[in-house]
Design an enzyme around this catalytic site. Structure first.
Site, PDB file in Angstrom:
ATOM      1  NE  ARG A 104      -7.236   7.655   9.028  1.00 23.74           N
ATOM      2  CZ  ARG A 104      -7.722   8.487   8.148  1.00 23.74           C
ATOM      3  NH1 ARG A 104      -7.799   9.532   7.480  1.00 23.74           N
ATOM      4  NH2 ARG A 104      -9.153   7.405   7.534  1.00 23.74           N
ATOM      5  CG  HIS A 129     -13.344   4.846   7.265  1.00 24.70           C
ATOM      6  ND1 HIS A 129     -12.853   5.080   5.630  1.00 24.70           N
ATOM      7  CD2 HIS A 129     -12.469   6.382   7.400  1.00 24.70           C
ATOM      8  CE1 HIS A 129     -11.950   5.270   5.500  1.00 24.70           C
ATOM      9  NE2 HIS A 129     -11.744   6.377   5.975  1.00 24.70           N
ATOM     10  CB  SER A 169     -15.736  11.714  -0.806  1.00 20.29           C
ATOM     11  OG  SER A 169     -15.147  12.863   0.542  1.00 20.29           O
ATOM     12  NE  ARG A 185     -12.872  11.304   8.649  1.00 19.94           N
ATOM     13  CZ  ARG A 185     -11.967  10.358   7.798  1.00 19.94           C
ATOM     14  NH1 ARG A 185     -11.285   9.640   8.422  1.00 19.94           N
ATOM     15  NH2 ARG A 185     -12.288  10.932   6.638  1.00 19.94           N
ATOM     16  N   GLY A 227       3.490   0.279   2.337  1.00 19.53           N
ATOM     17  CA  GLY A 227       4.284  -0.740   2.012  1.00 19.53           C
ATOM     18  C   GLY A 227       5.443   0.494   0.708  1.00 19.53           C
ATOM     19  N   GLY A 273       0.640  -0.916  -0.248  1.00 12.20           N
ATOM     20  CA  GLY A 273       0.118  -0.229  -0.447  1.00 12.20           C
ATOM     21  C   GLY A 273       1.021   1.914   0.145  1.00 12.20           C
ATOM     22  CG  LEU A 274      -0.395   5.480  -0.781  1.00 12.46           C
ATOM     23  CD1 LEU A 274      -1.572   6.677   0.346  1.00 12.46           C
ATOM     24  CD2 LEU A 274      -0.536   5.743  -1.365  1.00 12.46           C
ATOM     25  CD  GLU A 310      -5.790   1.648   8.392  1.00 10.50           C
ATOM     26  OE1 GLU A 310      -6.285   1.718   7.331  1.00 10.50           O
ATOM     27  OE2 GLU A 310      -7.052   1.322   8.699  1.00 10.50           O
ATOM     28  CG  LEU A 343      -3.975   9.255   2.249  1.00 13.31           C
ATOM     29  CD1 LEU A 343      -4.818   9.846   0.896  1.00 13.31           C
ATOM     30  CD2 LEU A 343      -4.683   7.469   1.322  1.00 13.31           C
TER      31      LEU A 343
HETATM   32  C1  LIG Z   1     -12.519   3.669   1.728  1.00 18.52           C
HETATM   33  C2  LIG Z   1     -11.795   4.723   2.014  1.00 18.52           C
HETATM   34  C3  LIG Z   1     -11.266   5.926   2.236  1.00 18.52           C
HETATM   35  C4  LIG Z   1     -10.484   6.251   2.498  1.00 18.52           C
HETATM   36  N1  LIG Z   1     -10.277   7.684   2.573  1.00 18.52           N
HETATM   37  C5  LIG Z   1      -8.885   8.322   2.628  1.00 18.52           C
HETATM   38  C6  LIG Z   1      -8.898   9.957   2.393  1.00 18.52           C
HETATM   39  O1  LIG Z   1      -9.405  10.048   1.412  1.00 18.52           O
HETATM   40  N2  LIG Z   1      -6.889  10.109   3.160  1.00 18.52           N
HETATM   41  C7  LIG Z   1      -6.447   9.671   3.850  1.00 18.52           C
HETATM   42  O2  LIG Z   1      -5.853   9.852   4.469  1.00 18.52           O
HETATM   43  N3  LIG Z   1      -7.083   8.405   4.151  1.00 18.52           N
HETATM   44  C8  LIG Z   1      -8.033   7.584   3.863  1.00 18.52           C
HETATM   45  N4  LIG Z   1      -8.324   6.519   4.559  1.00 18.52           N
HETATM   46  C9  LIG Z   1      -7.607   5.265   5.092  1.00 18.52           C
HETATM   47  C10 LIG Z   1      -6.260   5.064   4.255  1.00 18.52           C
HETATM   48  O3  LIG Z   1      -6.857   4.893   2.807  1.00 18.52           O
HETATM   49  C11 LIG Z   1      -5.757   4.115   4.322  1.00 18.52           C
HETATM   50  O4  LIG Z   1      -5.587   4.127   6.041  1.00 18.52           O
HETATM   51  C12 LIG Z   1      -3.779   3.893   4.366  1.00 18.52           C
HETATM   52  O5  LIG Z   1      -4.626   3.193   2.438  1.00 18.52           O
HETATM   53  C13 LIG Z   1      -3.406   2.613   4.198  1.00 18.52           C
HETATM   54  O6  LIG Z   1      -2.370   2.379   3.955  1.00 18.52           O
HETATM   55  P1  LIG Z   1      -1.515   1.232   4.294  1.00 18.52           P
HETATM   56  O7  LIG Z   1       0.074   1.742   3.469  1.00 18.52           O
HETATM   57  O8  LIG Z   1      -0.922   1.686   5.699  1.00 18.52           O
HETATM   58  O9  LIG Z   1      -1.785   0.176   3.904  1.00 18.52           O
HETATM   59  P2  LIG Z   1      -2.928  -0.644   3.184  1.00 18.52           P
HETATM   60  O10 LIG Z   1      -3.154   0.098   1.911  1.00 18.52           O
HETATM   61  O11 LIG Z   1      -3.853  -0.797   3.599  1.00 18.52           O
HETATM   62  O12 LIG Z   1      -2.194  -1.810   2.455  1.00 18.52           O
HETATM   63  C14 LIG Z   1      -1.765  -3.320   3.321  1.00 18.52           C
HETATM   64  C15 LIG Z   1      -0.838  -3.711   2.203  1.00 18.52           C
HETATM   65  O13 LIG Z   1      -0.872  -5.059   3.329  1.00 18.52           O
HETATM   66  C16 LIG Z   1      -0.415  -6.199   2.151  1.00 18.52           C
HETATM   67  N5  LIG Z   1      -1.105  -7.116   3.261  1.00 18.52           N
HETATM   68  C17 LIG Z   1      -1.348  -7.212   4.480  1.00 18.52           C
HETATM   69  N6  LIG Z   1      -1.812  -8.654   4.718  1.00 18.52           N
HETATM   70  C18 LIG Z   1      -1.110  -8.842   4.392  1.00 18.52           C
HETATM   71  C19 LIG Z   1      -0.529 -10.603   4.584  1.00 18.52           C
HETATM   72  N7  LIG Z   1      -1.456 -11.410   5.845  1.00 18.52           N
HETATM   73  N8  LIG Z   1       0.366 -11.178   4.005  1.00 18.52           N
HETATM   74  C20 LIG Z   1       0.839 -10.192   2.907  1.00 18.52           C
HETATM   75  N9  LIG Z   1       0.366  -9.055   2.592  1.00 18.52           N
HETATM   76  C21 LIG Z   1      -0.336  -8.574   2.845  1.00 18.52           C
HETATM   77  C22 LIG Z   1      -1.706  -5.813   1.783  1.00 18.52           C
HETATM   78  O14 LIG Z   1      -1.517  -6.820   0.664  1.00 18.52           O
HETATM   79  C23 LIG Z   1      -1.261  -4.805   1.255  1.00 18.52           C
HETATM   80  O15 LIG Z   1      -0.495  -4.250   0.006  1.00 18.52           O
HETATM   81  C24 LIG Z   1      -9.959   6.362   3.494  1.00 18.52           C
HETATM   82  C25 LIG Z   1      -9.596   4.505   3.953  1.00 18.52           C
HETATM   83  C26 LIG Z   1     -11.034   3.642   2.642  1.00 18.52           C
HETATM   84  C27 LIG Z   1     -11.194   2.326   3.249  1.00 18.52           C
END
Ligand SMILES: Cc1cc2nc3c(=O)[nH]c(=O)nc-3n(C[C@H](O)[C@H](O)[C@H](O)COP(=O)(O)OP(=O)(O)OC[C@H]3O[C@@H](n4cnc5c(N)ncnc54)[C@H](O)[C@@H]3O)c2cc1C
Ligand code: HEM
Ligand code: HEM
Ligand code: SF4
Ligand code: F3S
Ligand code: FES
Lengths: 225, 639, 258
Positions: B437, B403, B286, B332, B47, B44-45, B427, B443
């Protein structure tokens, strides 16, 4: 040259080859169509025109020399066009080894879907056509040097005339999608003019095919005798 | 047992801490970097940005995700935007203000130094993303546009249509792709981490399952980074992608990492209400909709008239009534809780009892239909696609949904957990958002962690740790692999009668009712007991089907649900132990006379970090005290 | 609702595949097609049969995971809608749904409705990026980008990488996907330095993956859930022409986002 080779290395490059050779062929087809219309001016004019084709460029070129140069260019264009078409088609066929039960197409046109077989029809037509009006074996009353007579003779046979008309239909479709597609291949695309692309392609294809079929129809209907 | 929790926050004034720390951290000799292997779980963002940046520095990186492509990580779904203290709008924003807003928004349960660093770094994130080609919205003059988001008083949110998350992720994914192409990162898509390997007290590798072939494999490294996202799916219905899970972090917790503040979960106020028993997930609309939409319910209970037929005098615009200055733009947690209260009191506008109106009639009158369409067109379309109702004609119906999870693995200032070598970012960690939050801050945090913090701090660890060479032949890997195989076999072996999803739905409902938007001692205790019973039933009666050596989505889910079942208990325990209300954690017993969260700073100004001690024994909680030197403790007020 | 489903079942890449017929009486118009598959899977599990494998994650139409051909249309009949967002209210009681996977040599079969789309990743790895090392970026507002260009970049960048364009194309061509990426980066000043190298590498990778050639059917755009325009294909072709026939030479700057 190396750059052209680099380009043709890609499928997109092969499409460019087709587009460019297509433009050459299109140029020939238009010229040929306009030339054919001289048949309506009568045998003297038409035969003189055919003769003129062979003497054009004189005295710089000898008889038929320039014509041969053009012919070679045409043959090259045909070769490249068909060769590239073959490679592109093969790539596309290989790209989907398992077919869908159904794939519903909603955007494409009949013309686009018939490019390949339409092309084959045109090729077969040209072969017949050369045997018919250039070399003669397909035309029982062929008279070398009298194309006016040959044209009337060949279209005197109703099936042949009809065959020509069908082939011109295929040509019409091929040219229509060919122009639209060729523009896209060469990157000629602008949201404001894209609708015009289709209109121009339609006008061209109809005029070209219409100009050609005018001759067999005129013979069939007795306008030309 | 774990000793004192050391957050390792550097000395000095808050605005100098990070700068000074960057200087004080040890560097890895450039020639040595390529000798280090780093595992990044998650694309994700957090990683993807970390994996790409580490690879750029010269480390050898292996990156894992369970989706078929790293580009599909859940970050892609974020719509609203990303905050940064650029102050491009000249409206008085600054690093200090973003810092202040985040600490206050988090209801004083975050570590000040981390939050300040986040605000400081936020400006570089935007620079980085623009350089990568992220197509942020722009003004006609060609400069970047901003909007105000989630009730912020300044416009500091950068956005790319309704697809900010996707565009940011594509930026990071492309940087990652470049490194994969260069051979600097080895990418393992469709691969799930199922356990952590700890050798001599340090994280040295992971055990994964190849989701296509089912093969269980080990990967060894000098350091492990978890960027595996949040656990909102413990509630089954949430706005998270279906695959989001707690498995990676929970497995790490079971190997000794502390899990911090698990009960801090955020419920987003503007989601599309559930439509029936087969609903598989909830869709977020949103938050920006609250800028122009007005939230109301009928004044009369069970009013069945069509919304348009209810005269203004008979509508209760309850947020505007309760919070005259913030109105519909309250944070929120407040907006969500009030909606729940209204519905619990019988004012729901959705049959079944879960929904309030979000009405654009006034906005349409003011801005015209075209004006509204310009701002919210794609959201309106999305709403109509899902509900079949046209929000230009009838008010939207919304209801809160789980969420985001503020809780996560405990990390120090260097984003390293208590297990040396295990870093946690995005996250998945607990760090910056406290008990709540703010919009557009996740992000920001994910990218701050991945691009600008971890690449330095991991070097500090690698430069100092004396790491013996370890490969997957080490006995520890064999043991963990055997555990994983055993677990998989057990799941397949139950051969009961109920599907994994049946249990997951049941767990979700249970957690929503007992440990959801508002909590009580009785409900939490009840919840604890029920979770245990449910877990027992799961292990006796689940049917997984298929084979372990194959693509088996039922098995994947079973493993995740089994972990949720264990983790849910910890959530309840944490919520039970925190006898105060703060941010999104609302204990009904602890509220002000007008129904606001009542913090207890004297007793709960700490991070609760839980240590797992075994299946049969209760987890042990450790406290990291929080001091607020720069932002003065104050009751949040949005009146 | 009563619906008859014919779902493609194939145990693995080398196994024989076929359509299997399932009847449902309890489908509701508010369900999405994927929720219908969930429901069906629940039933299969109850019968201790193997559930249908299909890719999905966000169920919001943004991650690009889902994708099946429904009655001959990739992502189903609704325009600009992914399968996960396609609701059964667009079907009639008694309808039959034929559900099959994307079919293309470059997307090898994995199982049932799941295919391997890593070819897209390889195309991006070949060059679909801007080289901008972390930390090296200039101040974001140092380079203004005309709104027109930013909007155009965003139009192209909306692609979710789902592969429906390939699935819909009679030639199984990935041109629209590649065109979208190339046009996104090519429209921005940040994308200029590598613009022509990028397009060559991506097109090379596209061909190497075994996709077909574009003959301008336009089906891809009609199936694309993000309605990416085929105008970008012309842009791609222009860039390929420039890159190969008039490659930038040392000392000659290339500029402009034309
Ligand atoms: C609908 C929605 C809208 C949002 N809008 C906003 C916004 O407008 N602004 C904002 O700031 N935030 C927003 N958020 C929150 C934000 O998107 C997330 O908190 C953030 O993107 C999380 O990023 P991350 O890289 O931590 O994890 P994620 O993007 O969730 O990535 C997780 C990664 O881990 C991998 N993974 C997970 N478990 C395993 C495992 N066991 N083995 C191998 N790989 C694994 C997955 O494949 C994935 O690649 C929103 C969230 C949602 C649900
Ligand atoms: C007078 C004769 C012909 C003319 C004027 C002509 C013209 C064109 C043009 C302009 C194109 C468009 C190229 C592009 O898409 O970029 C084209 C495409 C094509 N032509 Fe021809 N062509 C002729 C004969 C043939 C023949 C004889 C064949 C095959 C045997 C053929 C097969 C094709 C094929 C397969 C395509 C590609 C289809 C597509 O782009 O959709 N053509 N032609
Ligand atoms: C009804 C329509 C047509 C008529 C009446 C016609 C007539 C003729 C005649 C009379 C000749 C011989 C000229 C000469 O030897 O001096 C000729 C040659 C030729 N025609 Fe046509 N033609 C028609 C359509 C076409 C079409 C559609 C094509 C191609 C797609 C075509 C391709 C050629 C070619 C390649 C030659 C040989 C030219 C040469 O000698 O170099 N013709 N045609
Ligand atoms: S261009 Fe459209 S159809 Fe193709 S992958 Fe992108 S979003 Fe999917
Ligand atoms: S459908 Fe195929 S042929 Fe070209 S325009 Fe689209 S890629
Ligand atoms: S599941 Fe993500 S786009 Fe359909």
């Amino acid at each position: 040259m190396a750059r052209v080779t680099a380009l043709t290395h890609f499928l997109i490059g092969k499409k460019v080859v087709m587009a460019v050779s297509g433009v050459v062929l299109l140029g020939f087809v238009i010229g040929h169509m306009v030339g054919n219309l001289k048949v309506f001016q009568g045998p003297e004019h038409f035969n003189a025109y055919a003769e003129g084709l062979r003497t054009v460029g004189a005295p710089f070129f000898g008889r038929g020399q320039l014509l041969w140069i053009v012919r070679l260019a045409l043959i090259a264009a045909v070769g490249l066009h068909i060769g590239a078409a073959w490679m592109v088609t093969r790539a596309s066929w290989a790209a989907r080894p398992t077919d869908y039960r159904t794939l519903r197409l909603i955007e494409t046109t009949y013309a686009a879907r018939t490019m390949r077989w339409g092309g084959v029809i045109i090729l077969l037509f040209v072969i017949f056509h050369l045997l018919d009006l250039t070399f003669g074996p397909a035309n029982p009353s062929f008279v070398r040097g009298d194309p006016y007579h040959n044209v009337l003779a060949t279209f005197g046979r109703v099936p042949v005339a009809l065959g020509y008309i069908v082939a011109m239909g295929a040509l019409c479709l091929h040219v229509y999608h060919g122009i639209v597609s060729g523009c896209q291949t060469l990157g000629l695309n602008h949201p404001r003019y894209n609708a015009w692309r289709r209109r121009i392609a339609l006008a061209f294809s109809v005029v070209v095919a219409g100009g050609f079929v005018a001759v067999p129809i005129a013979v069939l209907t007795g306008v030309l005798r | 047992m774990i000793g004192e929790l050391r957050a390792r926050v550097p000395e000095g004034p808050i605005q100098d801490k990070w700068e000074r720390h960057r200087f004080e951290m040890k560097l890895v000799n450039p020639a040595n970097k390529r000798r280090f292997e780093v595992i990044v779980v998650g694309s994700g963002l957090a990683g993807a940005s970390a994996a790409a940046s580490l690879a750029e520095l010269g480390y050898h990186v292996s990156c894992f995700c369970f989706q078929d492509s790293p580009r599909r990580a859940h970050s892609i779904a974020a719509q609203g935007g990303i905050n940064a203290a650029k102050n491009y709008q000249n409206d008085g924003d600054s690093v200090w203000r973003l810092f202040y807003d985040t600490v206050k928004g988090g209801d004083f349960r975050a570590r000040e130094a981390n939050v300040y660093r986040l605000a400081e770094i936020s400006v570089h994130i935007i620079d980085q993303c623009v350089a990568q080609g992220v197509p942020f919205a722009r003004e006609y003059g060609g400069l970047l546009a901003n909007r105000s988001f989630g009730g912020a008083q300044v416009s500091r949110t950068f956005y790319a249509r309704g697809q900010t998350g996707q565009q940011l992720l594509l930026g990071a994914y492309q940087a990652l792709a470049r490194q994969i192409g260069l051979g600097q990162v080895k990418m393992y898509p469709r691969t799930e981490m199922l356990d952590l390997v700890v050798i001599d007290g340090r994280a040295r590798g992971i055990v994964v399952r190849d989701l296509v072939t089912g093969a269980i494999r080990s990967h060894a490294a000098h350091a492990v980074v978890l960027a595996t996202g949040g656990y909102s799916n413990v509630y089954f219905l949430s706005t998270n992608a279906k695959g989001c899970n707690v498995t990676a972090t929970w497995r790490a917790a079971k190997r000794g990492a502390l899990f911090a503040n698990p009960c801090f979960t955020q419920i987003h106020p503007t989601c599309i209400p559930a439509h029936g028993a087969h609903q598989s997930k909830l869709t977020l609309m949103s938050e920006s909709l609250r800028n122009d939409g007005r939230i109301w319910v009928p004044k009369k209970k069970g009013d069945t008239r069509r919304p348009g037929d209810i005269p203004a005098g008979e509508r209760d615009y309850y947020l505007e009534r309760l919070y005259p200055s913030f109105g519909n733009l309250v944070p929120r947690d407040v907006a969500s809780r009030r909606a729940k209260e209204m519905c619990d009191a019988g004012f729901s506008v959705v049959p079944g009892g879960h929904g309030v109106y979000l009405d654009f009639t006034d906005a349409i009158a003011r801005l015209g239909k075209a004006g509204v369409a310009e701002r919210y067109g794609n959201l309106f379309e999305m709403y109509e696609r899902i509900t079949g109702e046209n929000p230009y004609d009838v008010p939207m119906r919304i209801y809160p949904a789980p969420h985001y999870t503020m809780g996560g693995l405990w990390v120090d200032y260097n984003l390293m957990s208590n297990l040396p070598g295990l870093h946690v970012i995005g996250e998945a960690n607990f760090s910056d958002h406290g008990a709540n939050r703010l919009g557009a801050s996740a992000l920001m945090q994910g990218l701050a962690d991945g691009y600008f913090i971890l690449p330095y701090t991991i070097g500090d660890y690698l430069a100092q740790a004396r790491l013996d060479p370890v490969d997957t032949a080490h006995a520890a890997f064999r043991r963990v692999e055997a555990d994983v195989r055993d677990r998989t076999a057990r799941l397949l072996g139950v051969n009961g009668t109920k599907s994994v999803d049946t249990f997951h739905r049941e767990l979700g409902t249970l957690m929503w009712n007992q440990c959801g938007m508002s909590r009580t001692r009785a409900a939490l205790e009840d919840g604890l007991a029920k979770v245990r019973i449910l877990r027992d039933r799961f292990w006796k009666d689940v049917f997984v089907g298929g084979k372990g050596e194959d693509l088996n989505q039922s098995l994947e889910r079973a493993g995740r649900v089994a972990d949720f079942m264990e983790f849910a208990e910890l959530m309840c325990l944490d919520a039970l132990g925190r006898t105060e209300s703060c941010g999104a954690h609302f204990r009904e017993e602890y509220q002000t006379p007008d129904g606001e969260a009542k913090r207890d700073d004297a007793n709960f100004s700490y991070v609760a970090a839980w240590e797992w001690t075994g299946t049969e024994t209760a987890p042990v909680v450790h406290h990291e005290p929080l001091a607020f030197e720069y932002v003065h403790l104050a009751q949040r007020s949005y009146k | 609702m009563h619906l008859t489903l014919h779902v493609w079942r194939q145990a693995g890449p080398d196994a024989e595949g076929r359509f299997v017929r399932y009847e449902t009486d309890d489908a509701s118009p508010d369900m999405s097609v994927l929720e219908l598959l969930d429901l069906l899977n629940e039933r299969l599990i109850a019968l201790k049969e193997e559930p249908i494998a299909f890719d999905h994650d966000c169920r919001e139409g943004i991650c690009g995971s889902c994708g099946v051909v429904i009655n001959g249309r990739p992502h189903g009949p609704q325009r600009a809608t992914t399968a996960c967002q396609l609701h059964l209210r667009h079907f009639r009681d008694g309808d039959a749904l034929w559900i099959e996977p994307w079919r293309a040599r470059a997307f090898p079969m994995v199982k049932d409705l799941v295919v391997d789309r890593s070819a897209f990743d390889r195309i991006v790895q070949a060059g679909g990026f801007v080289t901008a090392r972390t930390g090296s970026a200039p101040e974001a507002n140092a380079t203004p980008v005309p709104k027109r260009d930013a909007d155009r970049a965003m139009d192209a960048a909306a692609c979710i990488g789902c592969g429906a364009c390939v699935a819909a194309c009679p030639n199984a061509s990935a041109t629209l996907f590649v065109a979208a990426k190339v046009s996104h980066l090519g429209a921005l000043p940040q994308g200029q330095p590598e613009r022509y190298e990028r397009v060559v590498k991506m097109v090379e990778a596209m061909d190497a993956a075994g996709f077909g050639a574009c003959t301008n059917h336009g089906e891809c755009m009609a199936a694309c859930p993000k309605e990416i325009s085929v105008d970008f294909i012309a842009q791609l072709n222009r860039d390929v022409l420039k890159a190969t026939l008039f490659p930038p030479r040392a000392g000659r700057a290339w500029s402009g986002a034309a």
